[in-house]
Scaffold this active site. Structure first.
Site, PDB file in Angstrom:
ATOM      1  N   VAL A  14      50.802  59.757  33.837  1.00  0.00           N
ATOM      2  CA  VAL A  14      51.224  60.726  32.810  1.00  0.00           C
ATOM      3  C   VAL A  14      49.991  61.300  32.101  1.00  0.00           C
ATOM      4  O   VAL A  14      49.880  62.512  31.902  1.00  0.00           O
ATOM      5  CB  VAL A  14      52.174  60.083  31.767  1.00  0.00           C
ATOM      6  CG1 VAL A  14      52.549  61.098  30.693  1.00  0.00           C
ATOM      7  CG2 VAL A  14      53.425  59.538  32.440  1.00  0.00           C
ATOM      8  N   HIS A 176      65.327  57.589  22.992  1.00  0.00           N
ATOM      9  CA  HIS A 176      65.006  57.813  24.409  1.00  0.00           C
ATOM     10  C   HIS A 176      65.498  56.593  25.153  1.00  0.00           C
ATOM     11  O   HIS A 176      65.002  55.506  24.973  1.00  0.00           O
ATOM     12  CB  HIS A 176      63.493  57.958  24.552  1.00  0.00           C
ATOM     13  CG  HIS A 176      63.045  58.297  25.933  1.00  0.00           C
ATOM     14  ND1 HIS A 176      63.631  59.281  26.690  1.00  0.00           N
ATOM     15  CD2 HIS A 176      62.044  57.789  26.692  1.00  0.00           C
ATOM     16  CE1 HIS A 176      63.001  59.362  27.858  1.00  0.00           C
ATOM     17  NE2 HIS A 176      62.041  58.466  27.880  1.00  0.00           N
TER      18      HIS A 176
HETATM   19  N1  LIG Z   1      58.292  59.121  26.579  1.00  0.00           N
HETATM   20  C1  LIG Z   1      58.649  59.428  27.820  1.00  0.00           C
HETATM   21  O1  LIG Z   1      59.570  60.200  28.020  1.00  0.00           O
HETATM   22  C2  LIG Z   1      57.893  58.829  28.973  1.00  0.00           C
HETATM   23  C3  LIG Z   1      57.963  59.417  30.248  1.00  0.00           C
HETATM   24  C4  LIG Z   1      57.205  58.871  31.283  1.00  0.00           C
HETATM   25  C5  LIG Z   1      56.417  57.744  31.050  1.00  0.00           C
HETATM   26  N2  LIG Z   1      56.409  57.180  29.811  1.00  0.00           N
HETATM   27  C6  LIG Z   1      55.588  55.995  29.505  1.00  0.00           C
HETATM   28  O2  LIG Z   1      54.213  56.395  29.483  1.00  0.00           O
HETATM   29  C7  LIG Z   1      53.400  55.264  29.766  1.00  0.00           C
HETATM   30  C8  LIG Z   1      52.390  55.636  30.857  1.00  0.00           C
HETATM   31  O3  LIG Z   1      53.037  55.878  32.093  1.00  0.00           O
HETATM   32  P1  LIG Z   1      52.169  56.138  33.405  1.00  0.00           P
HETATM   33  O4  LIG Z   1      53.126  56.430  34.493  1.00  0.00           O
HETATM   34  O5  LIG Z   1      51.081  57.083  33.102  1.00  0.00           O
HETATM   35  O6  LIG Z   1      51.527  54.680  33.624  1.00  0.00           O
HETATM   36  P2  LIG Z   1      50.184  54.320  34.397  1.00  0.00           P
HETATM   37  O7  LIG Z   1      50.248  52.865  34.663  1.00  0.00           O
HETATM   38  O8  LIG Z   1      49.959  55.273  35.511  1.00  0.00           O
HETATM   39  O9  LIG Z   1      49.037  54.597  33.301  1.00  0.00           O
HETATM   40  C9  LIG Z   1      48.854  53.827  32.156  1.00  0.00           C
HETATM   41  C10 LIG Z   1      47.365  53.761  31.890  1.00  0.00           C
HETATM   42  O10 LIG Z   1      47.164  53.119  30.625  1.00  0.00           O
HETATM   43  C11 LIG Z   1      45.942  52.426  30.748  1.00  0.00           C
HETATM   44  N3  LIG Z   1      45.783  51.425  29.684  1.00  0.00           N
HETATM   45  C12 LIG Z   1      46.379  50.216  29.547  1.00  0.00           C
HETATM   46  N4  LIG Z   1      45.930  49.616  28.441  1.00  0.00           N
HETATM   47  C13 LIG Z   1      45.052  50.444  27.850  1.00  0.00           C
HETATM   48  C14 LIG Z   1      44.256  50.373  26.682  1.00  0.00           C
HETATM   49  N5  LIG Z   1      44.287  49.312  25.880  1.00  0.00           N
HETATM   50  N6  LIG Z   1      43.448  51.425  26.386  1.00  0.00           N
HETATM   51  C15 LIG Z   1      43.392  52.515  27.189  1.00  0.00           C
HETATM   52  N7  LIG Z   1      44.127  52.638  28.329  1.00  0.00           N
HETATM   53  C16 LIG Z   1      44.936  51.601  28.640  1.00  0.00           C
HETATM   54  C17 LIG Z   1      46.012  51.794  32.138  1.00  0.00           C
HETATM   55  O11 LIG Z   1      44.735  51.358  32.605  1.00  0.00           O
HETATM   56  C18 LIG Z   1      46.587  52.957  32.938  1.00  0.00           C
HETATM   57  O12 LIG Z   1      45.563  53.750  33.518  1.00  0.00           O
HETATM   58  C19 LIG Z   1      54.369  54.134  30.131  1.00  0.00           C
HETATM   59  O13 LIG Z   1      54.622  53.329  29.014  1.00  0.00           O
HETATM   60  C20 LIG Z   1      55.631  54.881  30.521  1.00  0.00           C
HETATM   61  O14 LIG Z   1      56.782  54.100  30.406  1.00  0.00           O
HETATM   62  C21 LIG Z   1      57.110  57.701  28.785  1.00  0.00           C
END
Ligand SMILES: NC(=O)c1ccc[n+]([C@@H]2O[C@H](COP(=O)([O-])OP(=O)(O)OC[C@H]3O[C@@H](n4cnc5c(N)ncnc54)[C@H](O)[C@@H]3O)[C@@H](O)[C@H]2O)c1
Length: 318
Positions: A14, A176
């Site tokens: 994302v 959500h």
């Molecule tokens: N609000 C919404 O509608 C919605 C929609 C899609 C995804 N999401 C949420 O967004 C989040 C990200 O999803 P994604 O698919 O990109 O996941 P992803 O696993 O591809 O990316 C998450 C990233 O966060 C990084 N990370 C973890 N801890 C960290 C820290 N302390 N500091 C900096 N970076 C850190 C990881 O290394 C990883 O690169 C998830 O929680 C997902 O559920 C929310």
């Protein structure tokens, strides 16, 4: 003139896709942050090398150091774990609360004037963590969920009626998750409510699919969750804020009595501008809609309570 500056924390699916959309639209310079060394640097360099082809002059840098985010106009928080198949949003609660707390407190220290957009799930609960950890005023802590939920509902309505998605507007309230409250009577095609165009059982099918929109994609992908539409939705909020557009978008906002909820982040229509939330728009709900909204708000409240319990247990365990 200097470009606006947007920090995107989390260089995963994302975060990286959001950074790409912001830069390629010429909206702002982007700082991409992650905890994994090399990941944000590599993705940022790759995106920078696309700039000559795409024809923009936005700067994109990757870093593991939150000091590089100083003086950002908008900070998007996507760091955390994504949902895996069979894993509920609630399972993510304590892990992601810890991650959001640490990244937000650092980032807000370096950019005290920024508007925060929270994306990490469970969304509404993470907004509470971000509000507390940042110390920012509530109008500058906003959750992304409603734009995505309405985009999904709009897609399904357009497919069902075989019309352009651009003619479809939709209205979704609430948290959500499985308790979100789509409002068909305010969902329109070319200005006509869908209740005039579709029988109720077909609308109900679209509503159910919207509620399960995230899970449908998780089940197909098998590893990871949706990111193209989430990134587009986040981009739209950043654009509304940086462009001071006064756009009305459904977002998670801290309610202070509106819709009968207090001190709770729940999805409602808000007006977005340069200073964040300018106005929360309150509409009169029918009794069954009000009941569904209250149930949705209650599920957010339960998550926030559970999160506090988990934090207290962790503290007691040392
Ligand atoms: N609000 C919404 O509608 C919605 C929609 C899609 C995804 N999401 C949420 O967004 C989040 C990200 O999803 P994604 O698919 O990109 O996941 P992803 O696993 O591809 O990316 C998450 C990233 O966060 C990084 N990370 C973890 N801890 C960290 C820290 N302390 N500091 C900096 N970076 C850190 C990881 O290394 C990883 O690169 C998830 O929680 C997902 O559920 C929310």
């Amino acid at each position: 003139m200097a470009h606006p500056k947007v920090t995107v924390i989390g260089a995963g699916n994302v975060g990286a896709t959001t950074a790409q959309r912001i830069a390629e639209a010429g909206l702002a310079d982007v700082v991409l942050v992650d905890i994994v060394e090399g990941l944000p640097q590599g993705k940022a360099l790759d995106m920078a090398e696309a700039a000559p082809v795409m024809g923009h002059d936005m700067h994109i840098v990757g870093t593991n150091d939150s000091a590089d985010t100083a003086d950002s106009d908008v900070i998007v928080v996507t760091s955390g774990l994504a949902r895996q198949p069979g894993m509920s949003r609630d399972d993510l609660l304590s892990k992601n609360a810890g991650i959001v707390r640490s990244v937000v407190s650092q980032a807000a220290k370096h950019s005290p004037e920024a508007v925060l957009i929270i994306v990490t799930n469970p969304l509404d609960a993470m907004c509470h963590v971000a509000l507390e950890a940042s110390g920012l005023p509530p109008e500058r802590v906003i959750g992304m969920a409603g734009v995505l939920d309405t985009a999904r509902f709009r897609t399904f309505i357009a497919q069902e009626l075989e019309v352009s998605v651009t003619n479809v507007d939709a209205f979704v309230l609430g948290g959500h998750g499985d308790t979100m409250v789509p409002l068909p009577r305010y969902s329109t095609v070319g200005g006509v409510p869908i209740t005039e165009l579709l029988p109720s059982e077909r609308i109900e099918r679209l509503v159910t699919r919207t509620r399960n929109g995230g899970a449908e994609i998780v089940a197909l992908l098998k590893t990871g969750s949706a990111y193209y539409a989430p990134a587009a939705s986040t981009y739209q909020m950043v654009d509304a804020i940086l462009g001071d557009r006064h756009r009305i978008l459904p977002c998670a906002a801290l309610l202070q009595g509106q819709y009968g909820a207090r001190d709770l982040f729940v999805g409602v229509p808000v007006q977005l501008g340069r200073r964040g939330i300018e106005k929360i728009i309150e509409i009169e709900l029918l009794p069954d809609e009000a009941t569904a909204f209250a149930a949705s708000a209650d599920s957010v409240k339960q998550l926030v309570t559970r999160m506090a319990e988990l934090a207290a247990e962790a503290k007691a365990a040392g």
